[in-house]
Design a protein around this motif. Structure first.
Motif, PDB file in Angstrom:
ATOM      1  N   ARG A 287      -4.559 -58.940  -1.273  1.00  0.00           N
ATOM      2  CA  ARG A 287      -5.600 -57.974  -0.928  1.00  0.00           C
ATOM      3  C   ARG A 287      -6.883 -58.682  -0.487  1.00  0.00           C
ATOM      4  O   ARG A 287      -7.540 -58.280   0.459  1.00  0.00           O
ATOM      5  CB  ARG A 287      -5.877 -57.084  -2.141  1.00  0.00           C
ATOM      6  N   TRP A 288      -7.242 -59.747  -1.203  1.00  0.00           N
ATOM      7  CA  TRP A 288      -8.451 -60.512  -0.907  1.00  0.00           C
ATOM      8  C   TRP A 288      -8.079 -61.943  -0.547  1.00  0.00           C
ATOM      9  O   TRP A 288      -7.252 -62.546  -1.207  1.00  0.00           O
ATOM     10  CB  TRP A 288      -9.381 -60.545  -2.120  1.00  0.00           C
ATOM     11  N   GLN A 289      -8.699 -62.473   0.472  1.00  0.00           N
ATOM     12  CA  GLN A 289      -8.527 -63.883   0.790  1.00  0.00           C
ATOM     13  C   GLN A 289      -9.876 -64.472   1.216  1.00  0.00           C
ATOM     14  O   GLN A 289     -10.564 -63.921   2.082  1.00  0.00           O
ATOM     15  CB  GLN A 289      -7.494 -64.111   1.901  1.00  0.00           C
ATOM     16  N   LEU A 290     -10.230 -65.555   0.582  1.00  0.00           N
ATOM     17  CA  LEU A 290     -11.449 -66.288   0.900  1.00  0.00           C
ATOM     18  C   LEU A 290     -11.017 -67.658   1.402  1.00  0.00           C
ATOM     19  O   LEU A 290     -10.202 -68.327   0.749  1.00  0.00           O
ATOM     20  CB  LEU A 290     -12.309 -66.421  -0.364  1.00  0.00           C
ATOM     21  N   TRP A 291     -11.513 -68.067   2.546  1.00  0.00           N
ATOM     22  CA  TRP A 291     -11.056 -69.339   3.103  1.00  0.00           C
ATOM     23  C   TRP A 291     -12.165 -70.004   3.905  1.00  0.00           C
ATOM     24  O   TRP A 291     -13.070 -69.345   4.408  1.00  0.00           O
ATOM     25  CB  TRP A 291      -9.810 -69.144   3.977  1.00  0.00           C
ATOM     26  N   ALA A 292     -12.070 -71.339   3.991  1.00  0.00           N
ATOM     27  CA  ALA A 292     -13.050 -72.119   4.746  1.00  0.00           C
ATOM     28  C   ALA A 292     -12.336 -72.904   5.822  1.00  0.00           C
ATOM     29  O   ALA A 292     -11.201 -73.349   5.650  1.00  0.00           O
ATOM     30  CB  ALA A 292     -13.808 -73.066   3.820  1.00  0.00           C
ATOM     31  N   GLY A 293     -13.020 -73.091   6.964  1.00  0.00           N
ATOM     32  CA  GLY A 293     -12.447 -73.844   8.064  1.00  0.00           C
ATOM     33  C   GLY A 293     -12.629 -73.135   9.384  1.00  0.00           C
ATOM     34  O   GLY A 293     -13.344 -72.138   9.483  1.00  0.00           O
ATOM     35  N   THR A 294     -11.947 -73.635  10.384  1.00  0.00           N
ATOM     36  CA  THR A 294     -12.022 -73.037  11.710  1.00  0.00           C
ATOM     37  C   THR A 294     -10.755 -72.278  12.072  1.00  0.00           C
ATOM     38  O   THR A 294     -10.687 -71.667  13.132  1.00  0.00           O
ATOM     39  CB  THR A 294     -12.282 -74.143  12.762  1.00  0.00           C
ATOM     40  N   SER A 295      -9.740 -72.326  11.197  1.00  0.00           N
ATOM     41  CA  SER A 295      -8.485 -71.616  11.449  1.00  0.00           C
ATOM     42  C   SER A 295      -7.943 -71.091  10.131  1.00  0.00           C
ATOM     43  O   SER A 295      -7.800 -71.852   9.171  1.00  0.00           O
ATOM     44  CB  SER A 295      -7.461 -72.548  12.105  1.00  0.00           C
ATOM     45  N   ILE A 296      -7.639 -69.816  10.085  1.00  0.00           N
ATOM     46  CA  ILE A 296      -7.089 -69.237   8.867  1.00  0.00           C
ATOM     47  C   ILE A 296      -5.697 -69.797   8.567  1.00  0.00           C
ATOM     48  O   ILE A 296      -5.259 -69.818   7.414  1.00  0.00           O
ATOM     49  CB  ILE A 296      -7.037 -67.695   8.973  1.00  0.00           C
ATOM     50  N   ASP A 297      -5.010 -70.271   9.583  1.00  0.00           N
ATOM     51  CA  ASP A 297      -3.675 -70.833   9.381  1.00  0.00           C
ATOM     52  C   ASP A 297      -3.725 -72.246   8.805  1.00  0.00           C
ATOM     53  O   ASP A 297      -2.757 -72.693   8.182  1.00  0.00           O
ATOM     54  CB  ASP A 297      -2.907 -70.840  10.704  1.00  0.00           C
ATOM     55  N   HIS A 298      -4.835 -72.942   9.020  1.00  0.00           N
ATOM     56  CA  HIS A 298      -4.987 -74.307   8.508  1.00  0.00           C
ATOM     57  C   HIS A 298      -6.378 -74.452   7.885  1.00  0.00           C
ATOM     58  O   HIS A 298      -7.230 -75.181   8.405  1.00  0.00           O
ATOM     59  CB  HIS A 298      -4.783 -75.329   9.638  1.00  0.00           C
ATOM     60  N   PRO A 299      -6.616 -73.767   6.772  1.00  0.00           N
ATOM     61  CA  PRO A 299      -7.956 -73.771   6.185  1.00  0.00           C
ATOM     62  C   PRO A 299      -8.259 -75.077   5.455  1.00  0.00           C
ATOM     63  O   PRO A 299      -7.351 -75.798   5.039  1.00  0.00           O
ATOM     64  CB  PRO A 299      -7.890 -72.596   5.201  1.00  0.00           C
ATOM     65  N   TYR A 300      -9.552 -75.350   5.297  1.00  0.00           N
ATOM     66  CA  TYR A 300      -9.960 -76.478   4.453  1.00  0.00           C
ATOM     67  C   TYR A 300      -9.550 -76.199   3.004  1.00  0.00           C
ATOM     68  O   TYR A 300      -9.084 -77.077   2.300  1.00  0.00           O
ATOM     69  CB  TYR A 300     -11.474 -76.674   4.505  1.00  0.00           C
ATOM     70  N   TRP A 301      -9.776 -74.967   2.580  1.00  0.00           N
ATOM     71  CA  TRP A 301      -9.350 -74.494   1.261  1.00  0.00           C
ATOM     72  C   TRP A 301      -9.245 -72.983   1.316  1.00  0.00           C
ATOM     73  O   TRP A 301      -9.756 -72.350   2.238  1.00  0.00           O
ATOM     74  CB  TRP A 301     -10.327 -74.936   0.158  1.00  0.00           C
ATOM     75  N   TYR A 302      -8.564 -72.400   0.333  1.00  0.00           N
ATOM     76  CA  TYR A 302      -8.467 -70.939   0.292  1.00  0.00           C
ATOM     77  C   TYR A 302      -8.320 -70.463  -1.149  1.00  0.00           C
ATOM     78  O   TYR A 302      -7.936 -71.220  -2.056  1.00  0.00           O
ATOM     79  CB  TYR A 302      -7.286 -70.430   1.130  1.00  0.00           C
ATOM     80  N   ALA A 303      -8.658 -69.192  -1.358  1.00  0.00           N
ATOM     81  CA  ALA A 303      -8.461 -68.520  -2.643  1.00  0.00           C
ATOM     82  C   ALA A 303      -7.998 -67.107  -2.351  1.00  0.00           C
ATOM     83  O   ALA A 303      -8.416 -66.498  -1.356  1.00  0.00           O
ATOM     84  CB  ALA A 303      -9.751 -68.498  -3.460  1.00  0.00           C
ATOM     85  N   THR A 304      -7.121 -66.576  -3.184  1.00  0.00           N
ATOM     86  CA  THR A 304      -6.626 -65.213  -3.002  1.00  0.00           C
ATOM     87  C   THR A 304      -6.737 -64.439  -4.306  1.00  0.00           C
ATOM     88  O   THR A 304      -6.773 -65.018  -5.398  1.00  0.00           O
ATOM     89  CB  THR A 304      -5.153 -65.198  -2.553  1.00  0.00           C
ATOM     90  N   ALA A 305      -6.800 -63.119  -4.177  1.00  0.00           N
ATOM     91  CA  ALA A 305      -6.807 -62.236  -5.345  1.00  0.00           C
ATOM     92  C   ALA A 305      -6.036 -60.979  -4.969  1.00  0.00           C
ATOM     93  O   ALA A 305      -6.201 -60.434  -3.871  1.00  0.00           O
ATOM     94  CB  ALA A 305      -8.227 -61.883  -5.775  1.00  0.00           C
ATOM     95  N   SER A 306      -5.209 -60.525  -5.878  1.00  0.00           N
ATOM     96  CA  SER A 306      -4.337 -59.394  -5.589  1.00  0.00           C
ATOM     97  C   SER A 306      -5.054 -58.060  -5.805  1.00  0.00           C
ATOM     98  O   SER A 306      -6.161 -57.994  -6.344  1.00  0.00           O
ATOM     99  CB  SER A 306      -3.093 -59.450  -6.478  1.00  0.00           C
ATOM    100  N   THR A 307      -4.370 -57.003  -5.379  1.00  0.00           N
ATOM    101  CA  THR A 307      -4.826 -55.651  -5.666  1.00  0.00           C
ATOM    102  C   THR A 307      -5.064 -55.506  -7.173  1.00  0.00           C
ATOM    103  O   THR A 307      -4.317 -56.049  -7.981  1.00  0.00           O
ATOM    104  CB  THR A 307      -3.763 -54.630  -5.216  1.00  0.00           C
TER     105      THR A 307
END
Length: 288
Positions: free
Chosen positions: A183-203
């Motif tokens: 449901r939630w995705q937080l990510w850093a970088g210039t491409s969501i497919d190859h992020p520097y880092w990411y975090a997710t949270a469900s419904t």
């Protein structure tokens, strides 16, 4: 962050700004500490992974440096300790440790208040549980709503290097807990497919926990890191400011006066014999 004299403190020789380009410290203790301080049970497996369980087994955290994927931190909560997770969050192995600590600190506070706090589902239109509350810190700090995509609300930092996405509509609950299709995705970088880092949270992840992370991510205060541990992508995008030892405060007139008042009288060096366990007795000449 923990105090400087705490062994769990995060140290470094440069400050990194913006903080979302700092990546992980590689140390799990700062994010585990808020839950360990509540007396949660800590176990390890033979590979070096750590597992933290609430006393009633309704919240479980895995710190998985030797896990099957790059999900370094996995936190799940349960209404029924023997049933499927009610919600789950994941931070990958490059996520800045401060963001995970913000989450676990708020989780610890919610756990102390009881299940109605840490299992509180988001409710649109509610004063304190509306999903918008998770986005508010970003808007308040100048983040911009990204170009709209069908079924996805997105907001990004002014430099475009970190974004938060909220997906609407139906999602597969199992996939939310095991993939980035959450449901939630937080990510850093210039491409969501190859992020520097990411975090997710469900419904159903409580808004209070999500807001703790967005508050921390958008905080303009830099974070410390060791210069040799910064990554090549930081160059040209982040500011690295040397951390210098603090200078001693200048003495006040009162300090000068006290120092002069307490200074002992100066005696000739020969009037104070200095002995040690290796000193030889003073040589005595012949008596007259």
């Amino acid at each position: 962050m923990p105090p400087d004299d705490d062994l769990r403190a995060i140290h470094g020789d440069v400050n990194v700004s913006p903080r979302y380009l700092a990546r992980t410290t590689g140390i799990g203790d700062p994010a585990l500490a808020p839950l360990l301080d509540l007396g949660w049970n800590l176990e390890h497996d033979d590979l070096g992974n750590a597992y933290l369980n609430a006393p009633d087994r309704t919240v479980r955290l895995g710190y998985l440096p030797e896990g099957e994927d790059d999900g370094l931190w996995r936190i799940n909560a349960y209404r029924d300790s023997f049933g499927p997770p009610t919600w789950g969050a994941c931070f990958n192995d490059s996520t800045p440790t401060e963001f995970v600590r913000a989450f676990t600190t708020t989780l610890a506070q919610a756990y102390e208040r009881g299940p109605d706090a840490y299992l509180a589902r988001p409710i649109a239109g509610s004063d304190d549980r509306d999903p918008f509350q998770a986005v508010a810190p970003l808007i308040n700090r100048g983040w911009q709503i990204d170009r709209p995509r069908w079924g996805v609300f997105a907001i990004q930092s002014p430099d475009g290097l970190v974004a938060l996405e909220h997906t609407t509509g139906h999602l597969d609950r199992e996939a939310e807990l095991t993939t980035r299709d959450a449901r939630w995705q937080l990510w850093a970088g210039t491409s969501i497919d190859h992020p520097y880092w990411y975090a997710t949270a469900s419904t159903d992840t409580p808004v209070e926990l999500l807001r703790a992370v967005t508050e921390c991510v958008s905080d303009p205060t830099p974070v410390p890191r060791w210069r040799q541990d910064t990554y090549s992508y930081v160059e040209g995008k982040a500011h690295l400011i040397s951390i210098l030892p603090p200078s001693p405060p200048a003495p006040t007139p009162l300090d000068v006066h006290r120092a002069a008042f307490r200074r002992p009288a100066v005696l000739p060096a020969t009037s104070v014999p200095r002995w040690s366990s290796t000193s030889r007795p003073a040589h005595r000449g012949p008596h007259p």
